[in-house]
Write a protein that holds these residues in place. Structure first.
Motif, PDB file in Angstrom:
ATOM      1  N   PHE A  58      27.203  37.761  40.787  1.00 58.41           N
ATOM      2  CA  PHE A  58      27.624  36.489  41.378  1.00 58.41           C
ATOM      3  C   PHE A  58      27.910  35.536  40.236  1.00 58.41           C
ATOM      4  CE2 PHE A  58      27.036  32.399  43.445  1.00 58.41           C
ATOM      5  CZ  PHE A  58      27.710  32.590  44.640  1.00 58.41           C
ATOM      6  N   GLU A  59      29.076  34.943  40.230  1.00 59.05           N
ATOM      7  CA  GLU A  59      29.503  34.125  39.094  1.00 59.05           C
ATOM      8  C   GLU A  59      30.246  32.884  39.591  1.00 59.05           C
ATOM      9  OE1 GLU A  59      32.916  34.803  35.825  1.00 59.05           O
ATOM     10  OE2 GLU A  59      31.410  36.386  35.935  1.00 59.05           O
ATOM     11  N   ILE A  60      29.920  31.754  39.007  1.00 56.79           N
ATOM     12  CA  ILE A  60      30.663  30.515  39.243  1.00 56.79           C
ATOM     13  C   ILE A  60      31.149  30.028  37.894  1.00 56.79           C
ATOM     14  CG2 ILE A  60      30.591  28.141  40.076  1.00 56.79           C
ATOM     15  CD1 ILE A  60      28.253  28.995  41.897  1.00 56.79           C
ATOM     16  N   GLU A  61      32.465  29.870  37.780  1.00 54.88           N
ATOM     17  CA  GLU A  61      33.053  29.434  36.513  1.00 54.88           C
ATOM     18  C   GLU A  61      34.314  28.628  36.799  1.00 54.88           C
ATOM     19  OE1 GLU A  61      34.935  31.302  32.416  1.00 54.88           O
ATOM     20  OE2 GLU A  61      33.704  32.564  33.699  1.00 54.88           O
ATOM     21  N   ASP A  62      34.392  27.454  36.215  1.00 52.83           N
ATOM     22  CA  ASP A  62      35.568  26.595  36.363  1.00 52.83           C
ATOM     23  C   ASP A  62      35.951  26.374  37.826  1.00 52.83           C
ATOM     24  OD1 ASP A  62      35.768  26.372  33.576  1.00 52.83           O
ATOM     25  OD2 ASP A  62      37.056  28.147  33.454  1.00 52.83           O
ATOM     26  N   GLY A  63      34.950  26.178  38.670  1.00 61.86           N
ATOM     27  CA  GLY A  63      35.195  25.889  40.074  1.00 61.86           C
ATOM     28  C   GLY A  63      35.560  27.092  40.929  1.00 61.86           C
ATOM     29  N   GLU A  64      35.573  28.293  40.349  1.00 57.62           N
ATOM     30  CA  GLU A  64      35.884  29.497  41.109  1.00 57.62           C
ATOM     31  C   GLU A  64      34.626  30.340  41.234  1.00 57.62           C
ATOM     32  OE1 GLU A  64      38.461  33.413  40.292  1.00 57.62           O
ATOM     33  OE2 GLU A  64      39.654  31.588  40.456  1.00 57.62           O
ATOM     34  N   THR A  65      34.367  30.817  42.442  1.00 61.19           N
ATOM     35  CA  THR A  65      33.196  31.646  42.708  1.00 61.19           C
ATOM     36  C   THR A  65      33.634  33.080  42.914  1.00 61.19           C
ATOM     37  OG1 THR A  65      32.105  29.771  43.779  1.00 61.19           O
ATOM     38  CG2 THR A  65      31.192  31.945  44.206  1.00 61.19           C
ATOM     39  N   GLU A  66      32.894  33.997  42.329  1.00 67.10           N
ATOM     40  CA  GLU A  66      33.217  35.416  42.447  1.00 67.10           C
ATOM     41  C   GLU A  66      31.948  36.199  42.724  1.00 67.10           C
ATOM     42  OE1 GLU A  66      34.584  38.927  39.414  1.00 67.10           O
ATOM     43  OE2 GLU A  66      35.681  37.046  39.309  1.00 67.10           O
ATOM     44  N   MET A  67      32.047  37.136  43.667  1.00 67.58           N
ATOM     45  CA  MET A  67      30.945  38.038  43.965  1.00 67.58           C
ATOM     46  C   MET A  67      31.482  39.445  43.947  1.00 67.58           C
ATOM     47  SD  MET A  67      28.524  38.177  47.286  1.00 67.58           S
ATOM     48  CE  MET A  67      27.220  39.354  47.416  1.00 67.58           C
ATOM     49  N   GLU A  68      30.845  40.313  43.189  1.00 72.03           N
ATOM     50  CA  GLU A  68      31.228  41.718  43.125  1.00 72.03           C
ATOM     51  C   GLU A  68      30.058  42.570  43.578  1.00 72.03           C
ATOM     52  OE1 GLU A  68      32.884  43.190  39.464  1.00 72.03           O
ATOM     53  OE2 GLU A  68      33.801  41.249  39.016  1.00 72.03           O
ATOM     54  N   ILE A  69      30.373  43.544  44.418  1.00 74.73           N
ATOM     55  CA  ILE A  69      29.379  44.512  44.867  1.00 74.73           C
ATOM     56  C   ILE A  69      29.882  45.878  44.437  1.00 74.73           C
ATOM     57  CG2 ILE A  69      28.159  45.527  46.819  1.00 74.73           C
ATOM     58  CD1 ILE A  69      28.758  42.865  48.319  1.00 74.73           C
ATOM     59  N   GLU A  70      29.104  46.572  43.644  1.00 73.63           N
ATOM     60  CA  GLU A  70      29.527  47.860  43.115  1.00 73.63           C
ATOM     61  C   GLU A  70      28.515  48.924  43.489  1.00 73.63           C
ATOM     62  OE1 GLU A  70      31.308  48.201  39.059  1.00 73.63           O
ATOM     63  OE2 GLU A  70      29.460  49.319  38.684  1.00 73.63           O
TER      64      GLU A  70
END
Length: 73
Positions: A58-70
């Motif tokens: 789970f990552e928040i950077e420069d106003g963008e949120t990203e979630m990766e499930i692997e």
């Protein structure tokens, strides 16, 4: 010769549709020994063992949120 097959699919969907797809994948994992994917007439079915490796990022950077499930096995 090595075995290689990849399906990449990135699209903008409604939050509810994303949840529906995740539930479909979860149902396959819970009820069957296989996962099946189909895109553009290409279908792949693969066996999933009883134990798998799962990584969640789970990552928040420069106003963008990203979630990766692997999931790997």
């Amino acid at each position: 010769m090595s075995d290689f097959f990849e399906i990449k699919d990135k699209q903008r969907v409604r939050r509810e549709d994303a949840a529906k797809k995740l539930r479909e994948i979860a149902d396959q994992l819970e009820r069957h020994n296989d996962l099946e994917f189909e895109r553009n007439g290409i279908s792949i079915k693969t066996r999933v063992p009883d134990e798998i490796d799962m990584k969640i990022e789970f990552e928040i950077e420069d106003g963008e949120t990203e979630m990766e499930i692997e999931l790997t096995w």
